[in-house]
Structures are given as structure tokens and as C-alpha cells.
Design a protein around this motif. Structure first.
Motif, mmCIF file in Angstrom:
data_model
loop_
_atom_site.group_PDB
_atom_site.id
_atom_site.type_symbol
_atom_site.label_atom_id
_atom_site.label_comp_id
_atom_site.label_asym_id
_atom_site.label_seq_id
_atom_site.Cartn_x
_atom_site.Cartn_y
_atom_site.Cartn_z
ATOM 1 N N GLY A 1 32.440 -27.467 -28.635
ATOM 2 C CA GLY A 1 31.241 -28.211 -28.273
ATOM 3 C C GLY A 1 31.400 -29.189 -27.136
ATOM 4 O O GLY A 1 30.440 -29.528 -26.474
ATOM 5 N N TRP B 1 35.734 -22.765 -25.721
ATOM 6 C CA TRP B 1 34.614 -23.065 -24.813
ATOM 7 C C TRP B 1 33.602 -21.927 -24.842
ATOM 8 O O TRP B 1 33.961 -20.768 -24.667
ATOM 9 C CB TRP B 1 35.096 -23.266 -23.368
ATOM 10 C CG TRP B 1 33.914 -23.480 -22.456
ATOM 11 C CD1 TRP B 1 33.278 -24.656 -22.210
ATOM 12 C CD2 TRP B 1 33.181 -22.471 -21.736
ATOM 13 N NE1 TRP B 1 32.195 -24.446 -21.390
ATOM 14 C CE2 TRP B 1 32.113 -23.120 -21.087
ATOM 15 C CE3 TRP B 1 33.318 -21.081 -21.595
ATOM 16 C CZ2 TRP B 1 31.198 -22.430 -20.281
ATOM 17 C CZ3 TRP B 1 32.393 -20.397 -20.807
ATOM 18 C CH2 TRP B 1 31.350 -21.070 -20.149
ATOM 19 N N GLU C 1 24.073 -19.802 -24.756
ATOM 20 C CA GLU C 1 23.738 -18.653 -23.925
ATOM 21 C C GLU C 1 24.776 -17.535 -24.014
ATOM 22 O O GLU C 1 24.459 -16.372 -23.778
ATOM 23 C CB GLU C 1 23.636 -19.078 -22.452
ATOM 24 C CG GLU C 1 22.476 -19.997 -22.128
ATOM 25 C CD GLU C 1 22.821 -21.485 -22.299
ATOM 26 O OE1 GLU C 1 23.735 -21.806 -23.085
ATOM 27 O OE2 GLU C 1 22.162 -22.316 -21.647
ATOM 28 N N ASP D 1 28.780 -25.722 -16.137
ATOM 29 C CA ASP D 1 29.929 -26.609 -16.304
ATOM 30 C C ASP D 1 30.801 -26.631 -15.057
ATOM 31 O O ASP D 1 30.904 -25.634 -14.347
ATOM 32 C CB ASP D 1 30.810 -26.122 -17.470
ATOM 33 C CG ASP D 1 30.233 -26.506 -18.817
ATOM 34 O OD1 ASP D 1 29.994 -27.696 -19.035
ATOM 35 O OD2 ASP D 1 30.015 -25.607 -19.648
ATOM 36 N N ARG E 1 29.451 -30.998 -17.785
ATOM 37 C CA ARG E 1 28.260 -30.429 -17.171
ATOM 38 C C ARG E 1 28.089 -30.942 -15.741
ATOM 39 O O ARG E 1 28.378 -32.098 -15.450
ATOM 40 C CB ARG E 1 27.015 -30.814 -17.967
ATOM 41 C CG ARG E 1 26.997 -30.366 -19.396
ATOM 42 C CD ARG E 1 26.810 -28.903 -19.586
ATOM 43 N NE ARG E 1 25.621 -28.369 -18.972
ATOM 44 C CZ ARG E 1 25.128 -27.153 -19.268
ATOM 45 N NH1 ARG E 1 25.722 -26.381 -20.171
ATOM 46 N NH2 ARG E 1 24.068 -26.706 -18.666
HETATM 47 C C1 WT7 Z 1 28.039 -26.759 -23.591
HETATM 48 C C2 WT7 Z 1 27.284 -25.739 -24.399
HETATM 49 C C3 WT7 Z 1 29.525 -23.669 -27.931
HETATM 50 C C4 WT7 Z 1 28.755 -24.008 -29.081
HETATM 51 C C5 WT7 Z 1 28.408 -25.452 -29.185
HETATM 52 C C6 WT7 Z 1 27.767 -26.012 -27.967
HETATM 53 C C7 WT7 Z 1 30.104 -27.823 -23.735
HETATM 54 C C8 WT7 Z 1 31.268 -26.334 -25.406
HETATM 55 C C9 WT7 Z 1 33.356 -26.812 -25.070
HETATM 56 C C10 WT7 Z 1 34.782 -26.981 -25.024
HETATM 57 C C11 WT7 Z 1 34.476 -28.471 -23.241
HETATM 58 C C12 WT7 Z 1 32.575 -27.561 -24.155
HETATM 59 C C13 WT7 Z 1 29.922 -27.258 -22.345
HETATM 60 C C14 WT7 Z 1 28.918 -26.147 -22.546
HETATM 61 N N1 WT7 Z 1 31.272 -27.238 -24.412
HETATM 62 N N2 WT7 Z 1 32.514 -26.085 -25.828
HETATM 63 N N3 WT7 Z 1 35.599 -26.341 -25.865
HETATM 64 N N4 WT7 Z 1 35.278 -27.810 -24.084
HETATM 65 N N5 WT7 Z 1 33.135 -28.383 -23.246
HETATM 66 O O1 WT7 Z 1 26.835 -25.122 -27.431
HETATM 67 O O2 WT7 Z 1 24.886 -26.659 -27.200
HETATM 68 O O3 WT7 Z 1 24.992 -24.483 -25.916
HETATM 69 O O4 WT7 Z 1 26.474 -26.420 -25.321
HETATM 70 O O5 WT7 Z 1 28.916 -27.486 -24.451
HETATM 71 O O6 WT7 Z 1 29.416 -28.236 -21.508
HETATM 72 O O7 WT7 Z 1 28.196 -25.811 -21.387
HETATM 73 P P1 WT7 Z 1 25.715 -25.645 -26.472
#
Ligand code: WT7
Length: 660
Positions: free
Chosen positions: A398, A424, A428, A516, A531
Motif C-alpha cells: 500500500g 507494489w 488498476e 508513481d 505518487r
Molecule cells: C498506490 C496504489 C496495492 C493495493 C493497495 C493500494 C502505492 C502500493 C506500494 C508499495 C510503495 C506502494 C503506490 C500505488 N503503493 N503498494 N509496496 N510500495 N508504494 O492500492 O489504493 O490502488 O494505491 O499505492 O503509490 O500507486 P491503491
């Protein structure tokens, strides 16, 4: 190397320690070493059609085979396995029963007040079939959209799978969203049916879900919604409209225990899930049946290295994509035992998670960095009181995890023996895109390491050109993959432009832009930098700054609003709003509190601003654009640096500093 306190989110780029998995872990892992991983990645690169075809055939049960693996005729509206026919609820339940797993526990559920239940695969089938028949009996048809606005109770899972079984699309809305947000999503998705509960438990309070549904309907969604099904959870007296509202237990009472799964086309919609973007309006991310089934299945199998006796627990809410892919579909498609917990750790029970791990002997645990940071803050004495020896693998999702939290997680929770998978991905992407495979990759704390087989990522500059190693840039995915979103509900144009045509297209090739920033180091490890758009992450919850600004300006007192994220040592980011008032309003503490509550009412508790600064001077350029860079510096108490010559009126800076 000792841990440097400053080695926090800001400085993750300096991290260079390496943590290999234990020999024991690797020996028993599905993918045992780095060479094997590279071999898979190379096979996928060489002949991606064959790669996906092999997995689709071996991992998914089809009612009718497909002929085409990837149809790219109408790119970027890619189609996967287009002629195939299947049903994801069959793949998540029936096939395991056929394979002798009838009595295996599919779901362990722990309720917030202490009640609990388990369901075997055959019991799950019965519940899902009864729910599916109940839905049919009130007129839910293939293709209809059913909104699920529920607490974390087994019925939420049954509802999702029942929709899938009869070919209805689900749209799960997180129970923490307000009636306003719910209304917006009901209307955008054209939801004819809502499944909710009389209420739910959140921390030590009760939340009134049905009441929020009533308000959403009253505010306009009643023109669309025909029926509301209500699960009795907190047994509270609630208003029931006899022409519209039905009790779940009454509806299901005499339903048949068998429901034939609908034969779905690969590209039939499975669900819509709303997420925040850089505009004020949330986007309905659309996922379809086969590609999503394959990707959630395969990534779960690879990343969590699932074994037949594992007790797997993901702490997310089913209202987020993590809950969809890694509480429901991924684990069940693999025939695993998945745990669902209704509560969250809270001041009155800081050991709540550890109690659950101890009670059920959880072996794989998947949570968010924010949670880990808050556990760290309250000290290791709390987890140390529990027996966590059953754990063999840990995951995070997340948001970026700072090395300090990573090390704490590894030592204190994992007792140094569990690998950590920092995954990560996004709503989408449908499933995990970048993560260590736990038996094969030497982890670096704070790095999500390498993309999974079949996923090719790269870092590019604004012209779409690849940058050198160690240089920051935009993270892109170079090829379509089965779990990718198919479109934005009602806005295909936005899907095409914002995700696939963001960069100048080289050789007419589509690349996917995730939003990102990232960097790949000289060892090839990927570091997510956060982001690059107007999206912020508060406790791992994704919020658009524009969404919060729209909520603020909808209040009668607000003339203009600008929202920025401020670094927060626990939540990752917190929300700071700068607001200028309409003429007849005065700055006061009361008004500030009222505005905070207004945002909660408009969006939900997750969007509550930490701080609201009222000032009649917002820094603008001569063309009238608010200079967020300046506000970000102010919000985090940093010196304003960089060029301010485009500022229309430089005296606003002094004024703003006074008001902050
Ligand atoms: C955004 C997506 C993936 C399911 C939960 C969030 C950030 C997600 C990581 C990670 C750094 C991360 C990004 C991405 N993000 N996982 N392991 N390390 N940043 O899903 O609500 O669609 O958010 O969460 O910025 O773009 P989402």
C-alpha cells in the motif's frame, strides 16, 4: 550496519543491506532461487503468449477453451483469452471440492466482539449458492451491478462470490465511506441493488451502515436502487422500508443450496472498484473475469508461496483491491485457508492482531506499513507477549515501507526467520506487480525488488525515454498483463489518455503509466518514490487532493481550498488544507472543526484533514494557479525554496506564514 534514525522515508534511497531468505525457506519454496526466477522472467519475455497460455491452461478451469491469448486489435483496450468461458466462483470453490478439499477450511472469521466462525469449502459453496439464489429471487440478472457496503463479515465474501456466480458485477464500497461517497458510487455505477448491514463495529464504536444507505438513497440514489438487502450484524433497531428493504436472513431462509454457476465470457465484467485519481471524481476501475482470475491466482501462489496447511491472513478490508485479490479471489482460487478479521488494533486492544495470529496459528501475514509503524511506536512489549512462532512469511502493501519499520517487522514479528515481501501494485493492476519472490530474492529493506515474471517495468523521463540506473523517473509497465484494468467505468477516454497515452508513444507502442515515481538501483532493485500526481496516501489509503478540495468548497463558508500531503512518521502522509473564506465568514476554531467534519461527511473518516489553515492569501501564479509546492513546504514547516518569481503577489508568503 547500525540503523540510522534519519534512515526514514526520505532516505530510503541510501539503504544497501541485503537479507537473503533462509536456506530452509528457499528449499521448500515454489521458486527456489534467483536463477529460477530469471529463467521464468526470460521465458515470459521471449514468448509472452506461450507464457500466459501455459499458466492460463494449468491454473484455471475453463468451461470452454479460448483460442486467442491476447487480442490487441483495439489497444489499449486489450482482451485476454477472449473466446474462453469460465466462472470465477467455480474456480474459487467447486473445483476444490471436486479435488477432495470439501472439508478443508476455506474461511476463518474472527468477529470484533469475540465471536468467530469457520467455513469449509463445502459450507462456503452452500452459503454462496444460497446467496446467489436469493439475489436471483429479487431479480438480480447477469450484468447487473450490485453494490456491497458492508462490515468485514463472512456475508461480504458470500455476496461477492454470489454476484460472480450469477454473473452480476459487484461494486464494493468501503464501509468507512460516507453516505455522500456511497451515493456518488451508486449513481455512477447504476447500482440497482445494495447489500449492507444494520451496522458494523469499528474500533470501539458502532457504525450505522444502513442509515448511510438510507441517506444516500434519499439524496438521489433512490432513482436507481430497487432493493436493499440488510444483514443483521449489530442487532440494532433500524428503519426498514417494506417496499424496498429485505433482511438477508429472511431472503436466504428457504433458498436452495445449489446454484448452477453462470457461464461467463472471459471478458465479462467481474467488478467495478472505485479509486482516487487526480481529478475530483473517483474512477470506477473495471476488472473482467478471466484475466483477473488468472492474475490474482498466480500472484498469490508465487508471492505468498502458499502450501496446503498455511493459515493465511491479510488484514485489509474487502472494500479495497487488496481485500478483493488477497482475502477473497487469490487465496480461494488456490484452495487456501483465508482469515478475515472484523476488527482493527485500537488503543483499548493494541495486541489485537497478535492475539489473532496466536489463536489461529497464522503462518502468512500481510499488512500495511502504517500498521507496522504504529505497532513500533507502542513498543515491542506488546507483540512479545504473544506466541507468534507459527509465522513463516510476512508481507506489506500500500505504501513505501521505511527500512526502520522493515527491520522491526522482521525482528520483532518475524523473529528473524520470516522473509518479507514488499508488494507494489494498484487497484488498476488487479494484482501484485513488483515483489520479491520470498524463496528466490535477497531482500533490501524498503525496496519492492523485482517485477514478477511476465511483467516488464522501466523508469522513464517525461519524454518516455529510459533513464539511467539510480536516476529517478516515472514507473511504467511496458506490456499488457492479464490482470490489468480494462477501462474506467463510463470514461474509456480517460482510461486511454491517462494510463496508456501519458508519454509520447514510441513506435506506436502503448506503455502503462502507474502514477508513481521510482528508481532502479545498480543491482536492478526497484525503489518506489511515491505518487507523482495529485494523489496522496494517508495510512495507505489513496486520496485525491482535488476530491478533498471539492468537499471543502462545497461548504458555504469556503471560497477556495488547496490540499497537500505532509509527511507523517506513522501514516506516511497526513492531510493539510489551506482554505480562504467567503466574505461573510470569520476564522474560528469552531469553523475549522466544522470544516473537518464536513470533509468526513462528504468523503469519509479516512479523508479527515489533520490541519486546516484559514488564510485569505493563497499563493497563486499570475495565471491564477495555486502554487502547491509552496503550500507543501509550509505544511511541513520547511523553508520555501526554489523559484517563486511566478508568484503574483509575494506578500502572501508572509501573510501565510503568520496564518499557518
Ligand atoms: C498506490 C496504489 C496495492 C493495493 C493497495 C493500494 C502505492 C502500493 C506500494 C508499495 C510503495 C506502494 C503506490 C500505488 N503503493 N503498494 N509496496 N510500495 N508504494 O492500492 O489504493 O490502488 O494505491 O499505492 O503509490 O500507486 P491503491
Amino acid at each position: 550496519m547500525t540503523l540510522n534514525k534519519k534512515n526514514s522515508i526520505n532516505n530510503i534511497l541510501e539503504e544497501s543491506r541485503i537479507f537473503p531468505p533462509s536456506k530452509e525457506f528457499s528449499k521448500n519454496a515454489l521458486i527456489k532461487d534467483f536463477k529460477e526466477l530469471i529463467k521464468l522472467k526470460e521465458a515470459a519475455k521471449k514468448d509472452s503468449n506461450k507464457f500466459w497460455d501455459d499458466y492460463a491452461k494449468s491454473e484455471i478451469d475453463w468451461f470452454e477453451p479460448y483460442q486467442t491469448v491476447l487480442d490487441d486489435k483495439n489497444a489499449p483496450f486489450f482482451k485476454w483469452f477472449p473466446e474462453g468461458k469460465l466462472n470465477i466462483s467455480y474456480n474459487c470453490i467447486d473445483r476444490h471440492i471436486k479435488n477432495g478439499l470439501s472439508d478443508k477450511t476455506a474461511l476463518i472469521w474472527q468477529g470484533e466482539p469475540g465471536d468467530d466462525k469457520t467455513f469449509t469449502y463445502s459450507e462456503l459453496l452452500e452459503e454462496v449458492c444460497k446467496t446467489a439464489n436469493g439475489l436471483k429471487s429479487i431479480g438480480v440478472k447477469k450484468g447487473d451491478l450490485v453494490c456491497i457496503y458492508m462490515p468485514m463479515i463472512p456475508e461480504a465474501m458470500f455476496a461477492m462470490l454470489a454476484c460472480a456466480r450469477i454473473g452480476a458485477q459487484h461494486s464494493v464500497v468501503f464501509g468507512g465511506f460516507s453516505s455522500e461517497s456511497l451515493k456518488e458510487r451508486l449513481i455512477d455505477g447504476n447500482a440497482k441493488f445494495v447489500i449492507t448491514a444494520d451496522g458494523g463495529y469499528r474500533k470501539d464504536k458502532e457504525i450505522e451502515l444502513k442509515n448511510a444507505v438510507d441517506l444516500a438513497l434519499e439524496a438521489g440514489a433512490n432513482e436507481i436502487v430497487e432493493k436493499v438487502i440488510v444483514v443483521q450484524r449489530i442487532k440494532k433497531e433500524i428503519y426498514m422500508d417494506s417496499s424496498r428493504d429485505l433482511w438477508w436472513h429472511e431472503l436466504l431462509q428457504n433458498q436452495d443450496k445449489w446454484c448452477e454457476p453462470e457461464i461467463m465470457n472471459s471478458e465479462d465484467r467481474l467488478f467495478v472498484l472505485y479509486t482516487s485519481g487526480s481529478t475530483g471524481k473517483p474512477k470506477g476501475v473495471v476488472h473482467t473475469t478471466a484475466g483477473y482470475n488468472l492474475w490474482s491466482h498466480l500472484t498469490f501462489k508465487w508471492v505468498f508461496d502458499i502450501k496446503k496447511d498455511d493459515i493465511y491472513w491479510c488484514t485489509a478490508d474487502v472494500g479495497w483491491i487488496t481485500g478483493h485479490s488477497y482475502i477473497v479471489y487469490g487465496p480461494l482460487s488456490n484452495g487456501a485457508t483465508t482469515l478475515m478479521y472484523e476488527g482493527v488494533p485500537r488503543a483499548s486492544n493494541l495486541g489485537a492482531f497478535w492475539e489473532v495470529i496466536q489463536k489461529y496459528k497464522v503462518t502468512i501475514f500481510y499488512t500495511a506499513p502504517t500498521a507496522i509503524r504504529s505497532f513500533m511506536k507502542s513498543g515491542r512489549e506488546i507483540p512479545d507477549k504473544y506466541d507468534l512462532s507459527s509465522l513463516r512469511l510476512l508481507g506489506t502493501v500500500g505504501e513505501p515501507i521505511n527500512p526502520e519499520a522493515w527491520i522491526w517487522y522482521k525482528n520483532v514479528i518475524g523473529k528473524d526467520k520470516c522473509p518479507i515481501v514488499d508488494t507494489w501494485w494498484q487497484t488498476e493492476t488487479g494484482g501484485i506487480m513488483v515483489s520479491p519472490l520470498p524463496g528466490a530474492v535477497n531482500a533490501k529493506p524498503g525496496s519492492a525488488t523485482f517485477s514478477l515474471p511476465g511483467i516488464e517495468v522501466s523508469i522513464v523521463n517525461k519524454d518516455g525515454e529510459e533513464v539511467n540506473s539510480n536516476e529517478g523517473g516515472y514507473l511504467i509497465v511496458k506490456k499488457p498483463w492479464p490482470g490489468m484494468m480494462r477501462t474506467i467505468h463510463g470514461d474509456p477516454d480517460r482510461f486511454k489518455k491517462s494510463y496508456w497515452e501519458f508519454f509520447p508513444m514510441k513506435d506506436k507502442k502503448y506503455v502503462y503509466f502507474a502514477g508513481d515515481g521510482a528508481r532502479i538501483d545498480s543491482d536492478g532493485y526497484l525503489w518506489i518514490m511515491g505518487r507523482v500526481d495529485d494523489v496522496i496516501s494517508v495510512s495507505g489509503h489513496r486520496l485525491g487532493t482535488m476530491e478533498i478540495e471539492s468537499a471543502l468548497v462545497s461548504h458555504e463558508s469556503v471560497a477556495e481550498a488547496a490540499v497537500v500531503g505532509r509527511k507523517d512518521s506513522i501514516k506516511g502522509e497526513s492531510i493539510v488544507a489551506f482554505v480562504s473564506l467567503e466574505k461573510n465568514f470569520q476564522k474560528s476554531l469552531n469553523l475549522i472543526n466544522e470544516l473537518k467534519q464536513h470533509v468526513v461527511n462528504e468523503i469519509g473518516i479516512i479523508a479527515k484533514p489533520e490541519k486546516i489553515i484559514i488564510s485569505d492569501a493563497l499563493p497563486k501564479t499570475r495565471s491564477g494557479k495555486i502554487m502547491r509546492r509552496i503550500l507543501r513546504s509550509l505544511a511541513s514547516g520547511q523553508k520555501i525554496s526554489g523559484d517563486i518569481s511566478t508568484l503574483e503577489d509575494s506578500s502572501v508568503l508572509e501573510k501565510l506564514k503568520e496564518d499557518s
